[in-house]
Design an enzyme around this catalytic site. Structure first.
Site, PDB file in Angstrom:
ATOM      1  N   SER A 126      -8.758  -1.591  -1.251  1.00 57.31           N
ATOM      2  CA  SER A 126      -9.399  -0.344  -0.837  1.00 57.31           C
ATOM      3  C   SER A 126     -10.658  -0.073  -1.640  1.00 57.31           C
ATOM      4  O   SER A 126     -11.685   0.309  -1.087  1.00 57.31           O
ATOM      5  CB  SER A 126      -8.443   0.848  -1.010  1.00 57.31           C
ATOM      6  N   ARG A 144       0.837  -1.205   0.000  1.00 55.27           N
ATOM      7  CA  ARG A 144       0.000   0.000   0.000  1.00 55.27           C
ATOM      8  C   ARG A 144       0.866   1.247   0.000  1.00 55.27           C
ATOM      9  O   ARG A 144       0.789   2.081   0.886  1.00 55.27           O
ATOM     10  CB  ARG A 144      -0.972  -0.067   1.158  1.00 55.27           C
ATOM     11  N   GLN A 202      -1.389   3.038  -5.321  1.00 55.71           N
ATOM     12  CA  GLN A 202      -2.748   3.377  -4.887  1.00 55.71           C
ATOM     13  C   GLN A 202      -3.793   3.163  -5.981  1.00 55.71           C
ATOM     14  O   GLN A 202      -4.902   2.711  -5.714  1.00 55.71           O
ATOM     15  CB  GLN A 202      -2.806   4.828  -4.419  1.00 55.71           C
ATOM     16  N   ASP A 223      -5.048  -0.324  -6.023  1.00 58.19           N
ATOM     17  CA  ASP A 223      -5.381  -0.882  -4.711  1.00 58.19           C
ATOM     18  C   ASP A 223      -6.825  -1.387  -4.671  1.00 58.19           C
ATOM     19  O   ASP A 223      -7.755  -0.671  -4.285  1.00 58.19           O
ATOM     20  CB  ASP A 223      -5.133   0.192  -3.643  1.00 58.19           C
ATOM     21  N   TYR A 252      -1.316   0.759  10.150  1.00 55.91           N
ATOM     22  CA  TYR A 252      -2.013  -0.518  10.297  1.00 55.91           C
ATOM     23  C   TYR A 252      -2.087  -0.921  11.756  1.00 55.91           C
ATOM     24  O   TYR A 252      -1.145  -0.690  12.520  1.00 55.91           O
ATOM     25  CB  TYR A 252      -1.296  -1.622   9.506  1.00 55.91           C
TER      26      TYR A 252
HETATM   27  P1  NAD Z   1      -8.271  -3.094   7.813  1.00 60.48           P
HETATM   28  O1  NAD Z   1      -9.360  -3.613   6.951  1.00 60.48           O
HETATM   29  O2  NAD Z   1      -7.022  -3.869   7.972  1.00 60.48           O
HETATM   30  O3  NAD Z   1      -8.876  -2.894   9.295  1.00 60.48           O
HETATM   31  C1  NAD Z   1     -10.009  -2.094   9.527  1.00 60.48           C
HETATM   32  C2  NAD Z   1      -9.791  -1.212  10.719  1.00 60.48           C
HETATM   33  O4  NAD Z   1      -9.924  -1.984  11.923  1.00 60.48           O
HETATM   34  C3  NAD Z   1      -8.417  -0.553  10.812  1.00 60.48           C
HETATM   35  O5  NAD Z   1      -8.598   0.859  10.793  1.00 60.48           O
HETATM   36  C4  NAD Z   1      -7.864  -1.045  12.142  1.00 60.48           C
HETATM   37  O6  NAD Z   1      -7.096  -0.075  12.807  1.00 60.48           O
HETATM   38  C5  NAD Z   1      -9.137  -1.357  12.888  1.00 60.48           C
HETATM   39  N1  NAD Z   1      -9.016  -2.213  14.079  1.00 60.48           N
HETATM   40  C6  NAD Z   1      -8.206  -3.281  14.293  1.00 60.48           C
HETATM   41  N2  NAD Z   1      -8.442  -3.777  15.534  1.00 60.48           N
HETATM   42  C7  NAD Z   1      -9.421  -3.026  16.093  1.00 60.48           C
HETATM   43  C8  NAD Z   1     -10.087  -3.040  17.337  1.00 60.48           C
HETATM   44  N3  NAD Z   1      -9.808  -3.945  18.284  1.00 60.48           N
HETATM   45  N4  NAD Z   1     -11.020  -2.099  17.579  1.00 60.48           N
HETATM   46  C9  NAD Z   1     -11.330  -1.156  16.655  1.00 60.48           C
HETATM   47  N5  NAD Z   1     -10.732  -1.091  15.456  1.00 60.48           N
HETATM   48  C10 NAD Z   1      -9.784  -2.017  15.169  1.00 60.48           C
HETATM   49  O7  NAD Z   1      -7.945  -1.591   7.462  1.00 60.48           O
HETATM   50  P2  NAD Z   1      -7.847  -0.874   6.041  1.00 60.48           P
HETATM   51  O8  NAD Z   1      -9.171  -0.413   5.622  1.00 60.48           O
HETATM   52  O9  NAD Z   1      -7.101  -1.764   5.144  1.00 60.48           O
HETATM   53  O10 NAD Z   1      -7.003   0.415   6.419  1.00 60.48           O
HETATM   54  C11 NAD Z   1      -5.908   0.325   7.305  1.00 60.48           C
HETATM   55  C12 NAD Z   1      -5.037   1.532   7.148  1.00 60.48           C
HETATM   56  O11 NAD Z   1      -4.413   1.548   5.878  1.00 60.48           O
HETATM   57  C13 NAD Z   1      -5.728   2.870   7.278  1.00 60.48           C
HETATM   58  O12 NAD Z   1      -4.880   3.698   8.032  1.00 60.48           O
HETATM   59  C14 NAD Z   1      -5.832   3.362   5.874  1.00 60.48           C
HETATM   60  O13 NAD Z   1      -5.862   4.777   5.790  1.00 60.48           O
HETATM   61  C15 NAD Z   1      -4.550   2.826   5.307  1.00 60.48           C
HETATM   62  N6  NAD Z   1      -4.584   2.673   3.847  1.00 60.48           N
HETATM   63  C16 NAD Z   1      -3.530   3.143   3.126  1.00 60.48           C
HETATM   64  C17 NAD Z   1      -3.545   3.012   1.749  1.00 60.48           C
HETATM   65  C18 NAD Z   1      -2.421   3.516   0.904  1.00 60.48           C
HETATM   66  O14 NAD Z   1      -1.596   4.240   1.391  1.00 60.48           O
HETATM   67  N7  NAD Z   1      -2.353   3.106  -0.345  1.00 60.48           N
HETATM   68  C19 NAD Z   1      -4.609   2.400   1.113  1.00 60.48           C
HETATM   69  C20 NAD Z   1      -5.661   1.901   1.901  1.00 60.48           C
HETATM   70  C21 NAD Z   1      -5.619   2.032   3.267  1.00 60.48           C
END
Ligand code: NAD
Length: 369
Positions: free
Chosen positions: A131, A120, A125, A128, A223
């Site tokens: 996402s 990521r 992006q 991705d 993460y």
């Molecule tokens: P994910 O699907 O892995 O997890 C969903 C959410 O659950 C996360 O925000 C995580 O912190 C949360 N979580 C884990 N345990 C928890 C708990 N016990 N209680 C409450 N929440 C909990 O997450 P995602 O949608 O893949 O996104 C994760 C991160 O990656 C975010 O910060 C997002 O902004 C980032 N991201 C970056 C890019 C990029 O740079 N290309 C793309 C997509 C997402």
């Protein structure tokens, strides 16, 4: 070189890995494209539309004929056996759950890219797909809950009295959770949310929702790391009262590469008002809600728990549009002069490459074999 777009063969998959607009861009890059007849039917992309974009329509699956096979779901192992050494596949591969397929891909000498492994980083992006599909899932989770809730989400002031807005709690504020928050807000609900990552608080507030400040250690970084059982136990105690006060709970909490954390127990469900609805977006990866099952409605007393299963497939036109663009963007990173030749020293391609030249390159998958 020839890119193939099959009709998806896994049960209940309605998306497609290429649409006429992405076919046109692949052809613009000097590639030939073949599409299995009917592949875009659920996404309302007809054979005629693909043909107008320059694709050849073929009656059967392109494996064994096309040099690059793009799909949404992993290929069936029997199909993958038709692939030739050096062929390329691009799809979600969920390698831990598809070990038979991984063995076939490696044995056949296929270069298989798994969109679930895509790093990521900024340069990746536009490819991705995790996402883009999480965005669809978060949106649909709220619509699903709204459709099952025996009450309004927005506030109404009418001659027959005032209806207060519904209260929605979103657990986990990653891509899906943030989209769930935004969708519930657009429908007029009062929304609160919690995430273990500190950075999520600002994003939650920017969408007009309240971030739950719990007396719990939060995490830095992009993460979430796995939390201890003691931490989760304390989290459950602290959110129990907010779950009980909510008409809808959407749970999306996940930790990359791990089973989803359990956040809502049966006792917590029993404390919710009759008619409340819980949608567990993590149902397929172990579940945030005790008793939830993918694709099933489970009643706990008078509370409905829906375990989500492949929600993006239920909105095939736009889910496919985003996915197809992700695939085309990934292919663009490895295409020059009409040839798809991935440079595996590129960090994006290397990170997403599961098998190549007979080897399983992804260490965690290799350990499972
Ligand atoms: P994910 O699907 O892995 O997890 C969903 C959410 O659950 C996360 O925000 C995580 O912190 C949360 N979580 C884990 N345990 C928890 C708990 N016990 N209680 C409450 N929440 C909990 O997450 P995602 O949608 O893949 O996104 C994760 C991160 O990656 C975010 O910060 C997002 O902004 C980032 N991201 C970056 C890019 C990029 O740079 N290309 C793309 C997509 C997402």
């Amino acid at each position: 070189m020839r890119v193939g777009i099959p009709a998806e063969s896994r049960p209940a998959e309605r998306r497609v890995a290429g649409l006429p607009e992405t076919v046109a861009s692949l052809i613009g890059a000097g590639l030939a494209v073949e599409v299995q007849s009917g592949a875009g039917a659920h996404a309302h992309a007809s054979d005629a539309a693909y043909r107008s974009a320059g694709a050849e329509i073929v009656p059967d699956h392109p494996a064994g004929r096309a040099d690059v096979v793009t799909s949404v779901q992993p290929l069936d192992p029997d199909r993958a056996r038709l692939l030739r050494a050096g062929d390329i596949t691009v799809s979600f591969l969920q390698p831990a759950a598809e070990l038979d397929l991984v063995r076939v891909l490696a044995d056949r000498g296929v270069t298989a890219f798994s969109l679930d492994l895509l790093p990521r980083v900024t340069r990746a992006q536009s490819a991705d797909a995790l996402s883009s599909q999480a965005l669809v899932a978060g949106y649909r989770a709220v619509l699903l809950a709204a459709g099952r809730l025996p009450r309004f989400l927005p506030m109404f002031t009418t001659a027959a009295g005032t209806v207060p807005p519904a209260k929605v709690l979103v657990l986990g504020a990653g891509v899906a959770g943030l989209q769930a928050i935004a969708t519930a807000r657009r429908l007029g609900a009062v929304v609160e949310a919690y995430d273990v990552r500190r950075a999520a608080a600002e994003e939650v507030r920017s969408l007009g929702a309240k971030f739950l400040e719990l007396d719990l250690e939060t995490q830095d970084g992009v993460y979430a790391a796995e939390q201890s059982e003691t931490h989760l136990e304390r989290q459950r105690e602290l959110i129990a009262e907010r779950v009980a006060a909510s008409d809808v709970v959407i749970s999306t909490a996940a930790v990359p590469g791990r089973k989803a954390p359990v956040l809502v127990t049966t006792d917590m469900l029993k404390a919710m008002a009759p008619g409340s609805v819980v949608v567990d977006l993590a149902a397929e990866s172990g579940g945030n809600v005790v008793g939830s099952a993918p694709g099933e409605d489970v009643w706990v007393g008078d509370v409905l728990v829906h375990g989500a299963r492949n929600l993006p497939s239920g909105m095939p036109a736009h889910a496919s549009r985003l996915y197809a663009k992700n695939v085309a963007n990934l292919l663009a990173l490895m295409t020059a002069d009409g040839r798809v030749e991935p440079d595996l020293t590129d960090e994006v391609l290397s990170g997403a490459c599961l098998t190549h030249a007979g080897e399983v390159r992804h260490a965690p998958t290799r350990e499972l074999l």
